[in-house]
Design an enzyme around this catalytic site. Structure first.
Site, PDB file in Angstrom:
ATOM      1  N   ASP A  38      77.591 -45.173  69.983  1.00 24.82           N
ATOM      2  CA  ASP A  38      76.374 -45.377  70.782  1.00 24.82           C
ATOM      3  C   ASP A  38      75.176 -45.029  69.910  1.00 24.82           C
ATOM      4  O   ASP A  38      75.274 -44.183  69.009  1.00 24.82           O
ATOM      5  CB  ASP A  38      76.399 -44.477  72.031  1.00 24.82           C
ATOM      6  CG  ASP A  38      75.510 -45.017  73.143  1.00 24.82           C
ATOM      7  OD1 ASP A  38      76.050 -45.478  74.167  1.00 24.82           O
ATOM      8  OD2 ASP A  38      74.265 -44.994  72.987  1.00 24.82           O
ATOM      9  N   ASP A  64      73.995 -48.299  65.708  1.00 25.87           N
ATOM     10  CA  ASP A  64      73.006 -49.246  66.233  1.00 25.87           C
ATOM     11  C   ASP A  64      73.619 -50.630  66.027  1.00 25.87           C
ATOM     12  O   ASP A  64      73.752 -51.097  64.888  1.00 25.87           O
ATOM     13  CB  ASP A  64      71.688 -49.109  65.470  1.00 25.87           C
ATOM     14  CG  ASP A  64      70.634 -50.107  65.943  1.00 25.87           C
ATOM     15  OD1 ASP A  64      70.975 -51.037  66.707  1.00 25.87           O
ATOM     16  OD2 ASP A  64      69.472 -49.970  65.535  1.00 25.87           O
ATOM     17  N   VAL A  65      73.978 -51.289  67.124  1.00 25.50           N
ATOM     18  CA  VAL A  65      74.735 -52.551  67.023  1.00 25.50           C
ATOM     19  C   VAL A  65      73.920 -53.695  66.421  1.00 25.50           C
ATOM     20  O   VAL A  65      74.480 -54.747  66.117  1.00 25.50           O
ATOM     21  CB  VAL A  65      75.308 -52.983  68.395  1.00 25.50           C
ATOM     22  CG1 VAL A  65      76.285 -51.951  68.926  1.00 25.50           C
ATOM     23  CG2 VAL A  65      74.199 -53.288  69.404  1.00 25.50           C
ATOM     24  N   TYR A 156      67.126 -61.922  79.198  1.00 25.62           N
ATOM     25  CA  TYR A 156      68.407 -61.203  79.384  1.00 25.62           C
ATOM     26  C   TYR A 156      69.529 -62.204  79.688  1.00 25.62           C
ATOM     27  O   TYR A 156      70.616 -62.130  79.102  1.00 25.62           O
ATOM     28  CB  TYR A 156      68.240 -60.211  80.530  1.00 25.62           C
ATOM     29  CG  TYR A 156      69.486 -59.412  80.863  1.00 25.62           C
ATOM     30  CD1 TYR A 156      69.869 -58.320  80.083  1.00 25.62           C
ATOM     31  CD2 TYR A 156      70.263 -59.733  81.978  1.00 25.62           C
ATOM     32  CE1 TYR A 156      71.005 -57.587  80.406  1.00 25.62           C
ATOM     33  CE2 TYR A 156      71.393 -59.001  82.295  1.00 25.62           C
ATOM     34  CZ  TYR A 156      71.763 -57.924  81.509  1.00 25.62           C
ATOM     35  OH  TYR A 156      72.888 -57.204  81.829  1.00 25.62           O
ATOM     36  N   LYS A 160      73.092 -63.204  77.659  1.00 32.04           N
ATOM     37  CA  LYS A 160      74.435 -63.090  78.252  1.00 32.04           C
ATOM     38  C   LYS A 160      75.153 -64.440  78.255  1.00 32.04           C
ATOM     39  O   LYS A 160      76.379 -64.492  78.088  1.00 32.04           O
ATOM     40  CB  LYS A 160      74.331 -62.494  79.659  1.00 32.04           C
ATOM     41  CG  LYS A 160      73.810 -61.049  79.673  1.00 32.04           C
ATOM     42  CD  LYS A 160      74.676 -60.111  78.838  1.00 32.04           C
ATOM     43  CE  LYS A 160      74.283 -58.648  78.977  1.00 32.04           C
ATOM     44  NZ  LYS A 160      75.144 -57.752  78.170  1.00 32.04           N
TER      45      LYS A 160
END
Ligand code: NAD
Length: 258
Positions: A38, A64-65, A156, A160
């Site tokens: 995370d 940090d993705v 958003y 997705k």
């Protein structure tokens, strides 16, 4: 305690709280070793400590993705800690509410970077490790917003939809390598993310709690929210389902039907 994932090793991005934490706890309860990743290291460490306190095996790491170096380090650390990776869960995500005409280009980039690019970078790092293992279960957290659009959530929702298309394509690439790739589409789960949404969608004079209750009743046919533990149960199922791949599975109390 059942241990259907004994001997399996997993990592979960965004595992410090909310849905990611629910998934990490569910995988660990079935015997998997879990690397909790995370951007909030303290939250990741608390989740890992919780798992160890229940007799499970877990470590924590700041990741940090949106940074390829971080997702590669997460994969390397999971392999070093547990001897390989079987299950890669990409759950880190962010939300904001803004209509398209007012949406700053920087905000589009911020949300797409975490929610869509973050999933790509995680999968890109994980696939070689899963191929080495000769087994793999990739679980990407999308949303019902990846199936339908919602006012104020275009950016958003786009992120997705991207996760779902990406996951379906990846599933075909790895289908003959004993690796499955699926997306989970939660409906409404009371996490920190929904604190933001309940505040944003408040009617005048409403409290956050009243706004939350109104959204649940307005959107969910069952009239109740989903829980992180339920999403965790679906993640466990997907790790145990060798023929389920390329799917985007709704878990939303009847909100979405496609
Ligand atoms: P949350 O805000 O409670 O948790 C998100 C976690 O991701 C946090 O621990 C945060 O620190 C972490 N994170 C954020 N940016 C990161 C980054 N760049 N690198 C690594 N970690 C990062 O939210 P949640 O509700 O648990 O959401 C988890 C996932 O589920 C998200 O992808 C979200 O879009 C999705 N989702 C949530 C809901 C819902 O109702 N809560 C519904 C559908 C989908």
């Amino acid at each position: 305690m059942s241990a259907r994932l004994a001997g399996r090793a997993a990592y979960v991005t965004g595992g410090g709280q909310g849905i990611g934490q629910g998934i990490a706890l569910a995988l660990a309860a079935e015997g998997a070793a879990v690397l909790v990743g995370d951007i909030d290291l303290a939250a990741a460490e608390a989740c890992a400590a919780d798992i160890r306190g229940k007799g499970g095996r877990a470590e924590a790491m700041r990741v940090d993705v949106t940074k390829a170096a971080d997702t590669e380090a997460l994969v390397a650390r999971t392999e070093a800690a547990f001897g390989g990776i079987d299950i890669a869960v990409h759950c880190a995500g962010i939300v904001s509410v803004c209509e398209v005409a007012d949406l700053a280009e920087t905000e589009w980039d911020r949300v797409m970077n975490v929610n869509a690019k973050g999933v790509f970078l995680g999968c890109k790092a994980a696939v070689p490790a899963l191929r080495r293992r000769g087994f793999g279960r990739i679980i990407n957290i999308a949303s019902v917003s990846g199936k339908d659009g919602y006012q104020g959530l275009a950016h958003y929702s786009a992120s997705k939809y991207a996760v779902i298309g990406f996951t379906n394509s990846l599933a075909k690439e790895v289908a003959q390598q004993n690796i499955t790739a699926n997306a989970i589409c939660p409906g409404i789960v009371r996490t920190a993310m929904w604190d933001i949404l309940a505040d944003e969608y408040k009617a005048s004079g409403e409290t956050r709690e009243q706004s939350w209750q109104r959204q649940v009743l307005a959107f969910v046919p069952q009239g109740r929210p989903q829980t992180p533990a339920e999403i965790g149960d679906l993640a466990v199922y997907l790790t145990l389902a060798p023929s389920v791949t390329g799917q985007a599975i709704n878990i939303d109390g009847g909100l979405t039907s496609h």
